[in-house]
Design a protein around this motif. Structure first.
Motif, PDB file in Angstrom:
ATOM      1  N   ASN A  73      -8.183  -9.186  -3.186  1.00  0.00           N
ATOM      2  CA  ASN A  73      -7.219  -9.238  -1.926  1.00  0.00           C
ATOM      3  C   ASN A  73      -6.648 -10.480  -1.908  1.00  0.00           C
ATOM      4  N   THR A 110      -1.246  -3.870  -2.557  1.00  0.00           N
ATOM      5  CA  THR A 110      -0.229  -3.480  -1.952  1.00  0.00           C
ATOM      6  C   THR A 110       0.158  -4.418  -1.149  1.00  0.00           C
ATOM      7  N   GLN A 111       1.564  -4.581  -0.865  1.00  0.00           N
ATOM      8  CA  GLN A 111       2.178  -5.710  -0.497  1.00  0.00           C
ATOM      9  C   GLN A 111       2.145  -6.341   1.268  1.00  0.00           C
ATOM     10  N   ILE A 112       1.967  -6.898   1.934  1.00  0.00           N
ATOM     11  CA  ILE A 112       1.277  -6.746   3.091  1.00  0.00           C
ATOM     12  C   ILE A 112       2.693  -7.620   3.445  1.00  0.00           C
ATOM     13  N   LYS A 161      -2.082  -2.345  10.625  1.00  0.00           N
ATOM     14  CA  LYS A 161      -1.423  -2.530   8.406  1.00  0.00           C
ATOM     15  C   LYS A 161      -3.221  -2.080   8.281  1.00  0.00           C
ATOM     16  N   LEU A 162      -4.282  -3.257   8.153  1.00  0.00           N
ATOM     17  CA  LEU A 162      -4.956  -3.205   7.276  1.00  0.00           C
ATOM     18  C   LEU A 162      -6.182  -2.735   7.772  1.00  0.00           C
ATOM     19  N   SER A 163      -5.796  -1.707   8.828  1.00  0.00           N
ATOM     20  CA  SER A 163      -6.909  -0.831   9.146  1.00  0.00           C
ATOM     21  C   SER A 163      -6.799   0.846   8.087  1.00  0.00           C
ATOM     22  N   GLN A 164      -5.413   0.524   8.220  1.00  0.00           N
ATOM     23  CA  GLN A 164      -4.475   1.744   7.113  1.00  0.00           C
ATOM     24  C   GLN A 164      -4.948   1.582   5.540  1.00  0.00           C
ATOM     25  N   ASN A 165      -5.259   0.474   5.242  1.00  0.00           N
ATOM     26  CA  ASN A 165      -4.704  -0.017   4.127  1.00  0.00           C
ATOM     27  C   ASN A 165      -6.440   0.829   3.182  1.00  0.00           C
ATOM     28  N   LYS A 166      -5.518   1.509   2.249  1.00  0.00           N
ATOM     29  CA  LYS A 166      -6.458   2.305   1.600  1.00  0.00           C
ATOM     30  C   LYS A 166      -6.305   2.032  -0.062  1.00  0.00           C
ATOM     31  N   SER A 167      -5.245   0.497  -0.211  1.00  0.00           N
ATOM     32  CA  SER A 167      -5.448   0.442  -1.991  1.00  0.00           C
ATOM     33  C   SER A 167      -6.532  -0.210  -2.462  1.00  0.00           C
ATOM     34  N   PHE A 176      -4.905  -5.909  -1.653  1.00  0.00           N
ATOM     35  CA  PHE A 176      -3.669  -6.504  -1.068  1.00  0.00           C
ATOM     36  C   PHE A 176      -3.208  -7.733  -0.869  1.00  0.00           C
TER      37      PHE A 176
END
Ligand code: AMP
Length: 193
Positions: free
Chosen positions: A2, A27-29, A71-77, A80
């Motif tokens: 990260n 993953t780009q946030i 966004k971060l709670s959905q992040n499964k990559s 990021f």
């Protein structure tokens, strides 16, 4: 892995971000992209932030906190890259809280450092070449964004520097030079591990 990537407008943050994303499958946030998407869709959020973004000012923290938490709670990559967040001290403290709560680790905090006179030259050149593709990319708004960066975001660099987390990369070479320097830092760690 990260990463947080800092850079003033015109420093080449977007370009370096793309290179890292491809190389490490990150993953780009980007809070800016999320907000632009809302403006494009004319959602309630988009209508609220459009004028603020056009002026080069920061949108209210509460809006950003809600976007980032979702966004971060959905992040499964497998990693990021944070591009455009945190933008002020309050956001940096919030990010600390969120990462603690979610047991996320920030591995690298990079700052792509470019002298201000070079940034201003780039901004003026862009305006002359008329390659403005965003409403907040005119030289006038870019200069305002630079002011906001100096006022609100530079203290965030000091925040990470005081925690010995900031890695400053000289951003004044070619795209390849700069990405080479960033990759050197990461690859050194990968070799050791
Ligand atoms: P960027 O694409 O990161 O340059 O962001 C474009 C614009 O979106 C900024 O000039 C701000 O108006 C808004 N914005 C993006 N990220 C943030 C953030 N973390 N906090 C406040 N405003 C933001």
């Amino acid at each position: 892995m990260n990463i947080i990537l800092f850079g003033a407008p015109g420093a080449g943050k977007g370009t370096q971000s793309k290179i890292l994303i491809e190389m490490f499958n990150l993953t780009q946030i980007s809070t800016g992209d999320m907000l632009r998407d809302a403006v494009y869709k004319k959602s309630e959020l988009g209508i609220k932030v459009e004028k603020i973004m056009e002026s080069g000012e920061l949108v209210p923290d509460e809006i950003i906190f809600s976007l980032m938490t979702d966004k971060l709670s959905q992040n499964k990559s497998n990693g990021f890259i944070l591009d455009g967040f945190p933008r002020n001290i309050k956001q940096a403290i919030k990010l600390n809280e969120i990462t603690k709560e979610m047991s996320l680790l920030i591995d690298y905090v990079f700052h792509i450092d470019v002298d201000e006179d070079i940034l201003i030259d780039r901004i003026k050149k862009r305006a002359m070449e008329d390659i403005v593709s965003r409403k907040d990319d005119t030289s006038e708004v870019l200069l305002e964004r630079l002011k906001v960066y100096n006022g609100a975001t530079k203290p965030v660099l000091e925040f990470y520097s005081s925690k010995n987390q900031l890695i400053t990369i000289n951003g004044m070479g070619s795209i390849k030079d700069v990405s080479g320097k960033i990759l050197n830092v990461i690859n050194k760690d990968l070799e050791v591990d």
